[in-house]
Design a protein around this motif. Structure first.
Motif, PDB file in Angstrom:
ATOM      1  N   VAL A  10      -4.047  -2.072   7.178  1.00 53.65           N
ATOM      2  CA  VAL A  10      -3.057  -1.960   5.740  1.00 53.65           C
ATOM      3  C   VAL A  10      -4.368  -1.646   4.717  1.00 53.65           C
ATOM      4  N   PHE A  11      -4.253  -0.654   4.253  1.00 52.53           N
ATOM      5  CA  PHE A  11      -4.753  -0.188   3.150  1.00 52.53           C
ATOM      6  C   PHE A  11      -4.143  -0.120   1.657  1.00 52.53           C
ATOM      7  N   HIS A  12      -4.540  -0.732   0.822  1.00 57.38           N
ATOM      8  CA  HIS A  12      -4.588  -1.105  -0.713  1.00 57.38           C
ATOM      9  C   HIS A  12      -4.700  -0.385  -1.800  1.00 57.38           C
ATOM     10  N   PHE A  13      -4.219   0.015  -3.235  1.00 61.38           N
ATOM     11  CA  PHE A  13      -4.899   1.088  -3.792  1.00 61.38           C
ATOM     12  C   PHE A  13      -4.537   0.895  -4.805  1.00 61.38           C
ATOM     13  N   SER A  14      -4.391  -0.364  -5.423  1.00 59.98           N
ATOM     14  CA  SER A  14      -3.865  -0.620  -6.599  1.00 59.98           C
ATOM     15  C   SER A  14      -5.105  -1.295  -7.278  1.00 59.98           C
ATOM     16  N   GLN A  15      -5.631  -1.297  -8.810  1.00 58.06           N
ATOM     17  CA  GLN A  15      -6.552  -2.121  -9.557  1.00 58.06           C
ATOM     18  C   GLN A  15      -5.668  -3.017  -9.808  1.00 58.06           C
ATOM     19  N   LEU A  68      11.137   5.611 -14.388  1.00 50.21           N
ATOM     20  CA  LEU A  68      10.399   4.092 -14.872  1.00 50.21           C
ATOM     21  C   LEU A  68       9.933   3.749 -14.274  1.00 50.21           C
ATOM     22  N   ALA A  69       9.624   3.310 -13.163  1.00 50.41           N
ATOM     23  CA  ALA A  69       9.824   2.054 -12.215  1.00 50.41           C
ATOM     24  C   ALA A  69       8.302   2.049 -11.433  1.00 50.41           C
ATOM     25  N   GLU A  70       8.305   3.906 -11.800  1.00 50.57           N
ATOM     26  CA  GLU A  70       7.355   4.400 -11.344  1.00 50.57           C
ATOM     27  C   GLU A  70       6.012   4.911 -12.351  1.00 50.57           C
ATOM     28  N   ILE A  71       6.653   5.162 -13.401  1.00 49.70           N
ATOM     29  CA  ILE A  71       5.262   5.262 -14.966  1.00 49.70           C
ATOM     30  C   ILE A  71       4.972   3.289 -15.055  1.00 49.70           C
ATOM     31  N   PHE A  72       5.909   2.047 -14.594  1.00 49.74           N
ATOM     32  CA  PHE A  72       5.214   0.772 -14.272  1.00 49.74           C
ATOM     33  C   PHE A  72       4.214   1.278 -13.286  1.00 49.74           C
ATOM     34  N   LEU A  73       4.239   1.268 -12.424  1.00 53.54           N
ATOM     35  CA  LEU A  73       3.225   1.462 -11.206  1.00 53.54           C
ATOM     36  C   LEU A  73       1.915   2.148 -11.320  1.00 53.54           C
ATOM     37  N   LEU A  74       2.018   3.688 -12.264  1.00 52.21           N
ATOM     38  CA  LEU A  74       1.272   3.918 -12.423  1.00 52.21           C
ATOM     39  C   LEU A  74       0.345   3.434 -13.510  1.00 52.21           C
TER      40      LEU A  74
END
Length: 272
Positions: A10-15, A68-74
């Protein structure tokens, strides 16, 4: 080997570092998210009539909440430029929803423009399956200019900027349209924001840990929340959902006060 027994990583791309910094910078505003969520739940818990007139404004609003959810993620991961791109899409949905609220007779045009999009993609078979007479609907968006067929760029005759002005939404143009466009379309600004100049006048590309992009992430967050508050207000007015007014007002008052405080603090820092 069955699919159930396959091993994969499983790859994780969060920072995590960016998420921490984002939460620290925007702590006061993020603490008000439960109030915003309560308002969204109150508005979007309603049901609507399953036809064009009932669905369109409702679903445009729902898609804005997803934006808005996508904006939060990015934004929380430091991708401020990309977050502004989503904000631009969210802004157009808000404008179209407002336009259709004021011009309900244009709902069919909004839906029929789908045939133009299918035609451009070469998916006429899908258009045919929806409506065998789709060519007639599509022709409404085409006119002859200098002996050549021209197709409208969008479903409404007005371009987006003109629609915004006609609707009295000019206050959102800078943050929802002009600024995001700098990062959606190729521009010198995007290159400059990705460079760091040292004391010797040399430039170094900055692909991460970019203060400028973090600043854009915070702007996307704030403007996205403002847009969603406007969307929720529109939904309540359009469908006369008075039962949602009290919980919406709580979110509106708290978030507006916090945003005003941020503006005042920012102005004070500039004067120091």
């Amino acid at each position: 080997m069955t699919s159930e027994s396959k091993k994969f990583k499983v790859f994780h791309f969060s920072q995590p570092t960016e998420e921490h910094l984002f939460s620290e910078r925007n702590a006061e505003l993020l603490n008000l998210l439960p109030d915003l969520n309560n308002a969204m739940d109150s508005v979007f818990k309603h049901t609507v009539t399953a036809n064009r007139e009932g669905l369109t404004v409702f679903m445009l609003g729902r898609r804005c909440s997803n934006d808005l959810a996508e904006i939060f993620l990015l934004a929380s991961n430091g991708y401020g430029f990309a977050a502004l791109g989503v904000l631009r899409s969210m802004f157009e949905k808000f404008v179209d929803a407002t336009y259709l609220h004021q011009h309900p007779d244009k709902v069919d045009a909004f839906w029929n423009y789908y045939f133009i999009q299918l035609e451009k993609l070469g998916w006429e078979d899908i258009a045919e399956s929806i409506d065998p007479n789709w060519h007639a609907s599509a022709s409404e968006f085409k006119k002859e200019v200098n002996k050549r067929k021209r197709t409208q760029q969008r479903w409404a005759k007005e371009n987006l900027v003109q629609a915004v002005k006609d609707l009295g939404l000019e206050a959102h143009l800078k943050s929802g349209y002009y600024l995001p466009n700098v990062f959606i379309h190729n521009s010198a600004a995007e290159i400059l924001f990705g460079l760091k100049k040292d004391t010797n006048g040399r430039f170094t590309p900055v692909d991460s840990n970019n203060p400028s992009e973090r600043g854009m992430a915070d702007l996307a967050l704030r403007h996205g929340i403002v847009l969603l508050l406007n969307v929720l207000d529109l939904e309540i007015k359009h469908y006369a959902w008075d039962d949602s007014k009290p919980v919406f007002q709580v979110a509106l008052d708290k978030i507006t006060a916090q945003l005003q405080s941020l503006v005042q603090n920012g102005a004070a820092k500039k004067q120091e």
